[in-house]
Enzyme design. Structure first.
Site, short mmCIF file in Angstrom:
data_model
loop_
_atom_site.label_atom_id
_atom_site.label_comp_id
_atom_site.label_asym_id
_atom_site.label_seq_id
_atom_site.Cartn_x
_atom_site.Cartn_y
_atom_site.Cartn_z
N SER A 136 -14.15 46.58 18.25
CA SER A 136 -14.40 47.90 18.82
C SER A 136 -14.80 48.82 17.68
O SER A 136 -14.47 48.55 16.52
CB SER A 136 -13.13 48.43 19.49
OG SER A 136 -13.22 49.81 19.78
N TYR A 149 -3.96 49.76 19.84
CA TYR A 149 -5.37 49.37 19.95
C TYR A 149 -6.07 49.58 18.61
O TYR A 149 -6.78 48.70 18.12
CB TYR A 149 -6.04 50.21 21.04
CG TYR A 149 -7.46 49.80 21.37
CD1 TYR A 149 -7.71 48.68 22.16
CD2 TYR A 149 -8.55 50.54 20.91
CE1 TYR A 149 -9.01 48.32 22.49
CE2 TYR A 149 -9.85 50.18 21.23
CZ TYR A 149 -10.08 49.07 22.01
OH TYR A 149 -11.35 48.70 22.32
N LYS A 153 -7.44 46.39 16.48
CA LYS A 153 -8.89 46.24 16.35
C LYS A 153 -9.31 46.26 14.88
O LYS A 153 -10.26 45.58 14.48
CB LYS A 153 -9.61 47.32 17.15
CG LYS A 153 -9.48 47.13 18.66
CD LYS A 153 -10.01 45.77 19.13
CE LYS A 153 -9.97 45.63 20.64
NZ LYS A 153 -10.54 44.33 21.09
#
Length: 260
Positions: A136, A149, A153
């Protein structure tokens, strides 16, 4: 790397970017596309539409990942491209339960490790293969209102870098996909609910269709790119972050660092 004639595995292939990748690979003439997803029904639905093979798979189960790779190699003789695409968001911060952190690491990081452990030896035996990790833009920048997250990532990008360094001279190509806003349920559901992190993503740049991301992947694979950026501005933001990290942090604080 071109999909024509290739044997390709796509995890998280039942929806979003994974489904778009699987469809594009099939349209580009792949010999076989394996659509793997924890939602077996979604995998069957996508596979049925594009003439692919569905596989139920929990990417956080290393034995299941290994079994999928072994069965694919037994059936087709090889895996040309493995797309470690499955991922989850959490929308939580410092007070997130340990189990939330562990699940984020299992799906967003360790799933890539399990996939590489399973498929890289087969690729090395043939002297070639490609590993595509979906991370991402948060893996290069951050997601202000989603701590697990952001952290996982970043780790996914770091693992892809390590793979590229460790195996790049042995015939294994590695790419990492780092989109910003994409019109998938992972973004659109929290955006419709007014979640702060989703609003920040929407304000940062264009929300692309999954098909547009698949276009960028096809181009990136053909060019042999390590870093695939469907939103080119992510590269600009990343460079500014590296050049002036304190200034960048100040700017990011303006987007809010706590989940709503």
């Amino acid at each position: 790397m071109t999909p024509a004639g290739a044997i390709i595995v796509v995890t998280g292939g039942g929806s979003g970017i994974g489904a778009a990748l699987a469809a594009r690979f099939a349209a580009e003439g792949a010999e076989a596309v394996i659509v793997a997803d924890i939602d077996a029904g979604a995998a069957r639905s996508v596979a049925g539409r594009i003439g692919a093979l569905p596989e139920p798979l929990d990417v956080a189960d290393p034995a299941a990942v290994t079994d999928l790779v072994e069965r694919t190699v037994t059936r087709f003789g090889r895996v040309d491209l493995f797309c470690a695409n499955a991922g989850i968001s959490t929308e939580v911060g410092l007070d997130a339960p340990d189990e939330t952190w562990r699940r984020a690491f299992d799906v967003n990081v360790m799933a890539h490790v399990y996939a590489a452990r399973a498929v890289v030896p087969h690729m090395l035996a043939r002297g070639r293969g490609h590993f595509l990790a979906t991370a991402s833009a948060a893996g290069l920048l951050t997601a202000p209102a989603d701590a697990p997250y952001s952290v996982t990532k970043h780790a996914a990008v770091g693992f892809a870098e390590w793979l590229a360094i460790a195996y790049g001279d042995r015939g294994i190509d590695v790419s990492v996909l780092c989109p910003m806003g994409v019109a998938t349920p992972m973004l659109m559901r929290p955006l419709e609910a007014g979640v702060a992190s989703a609003r920040a993503v929407a304000a940062s740049g264009e929300i692309l269709s999954p098909e547009s991301v698949a276009d960028a992947v096809i181009k990136g694979l053909a060019a042999g790119d390590f870093l695939i950026l469907p939103h080119p501005e992510v590269g600009t933001f990343w460079a500014k972050k590296a050049a002036r990290p304190d200034r960048w942090l100040t700017a990011m604080r303006g987007l809010g660092g706590e989940p709503s």
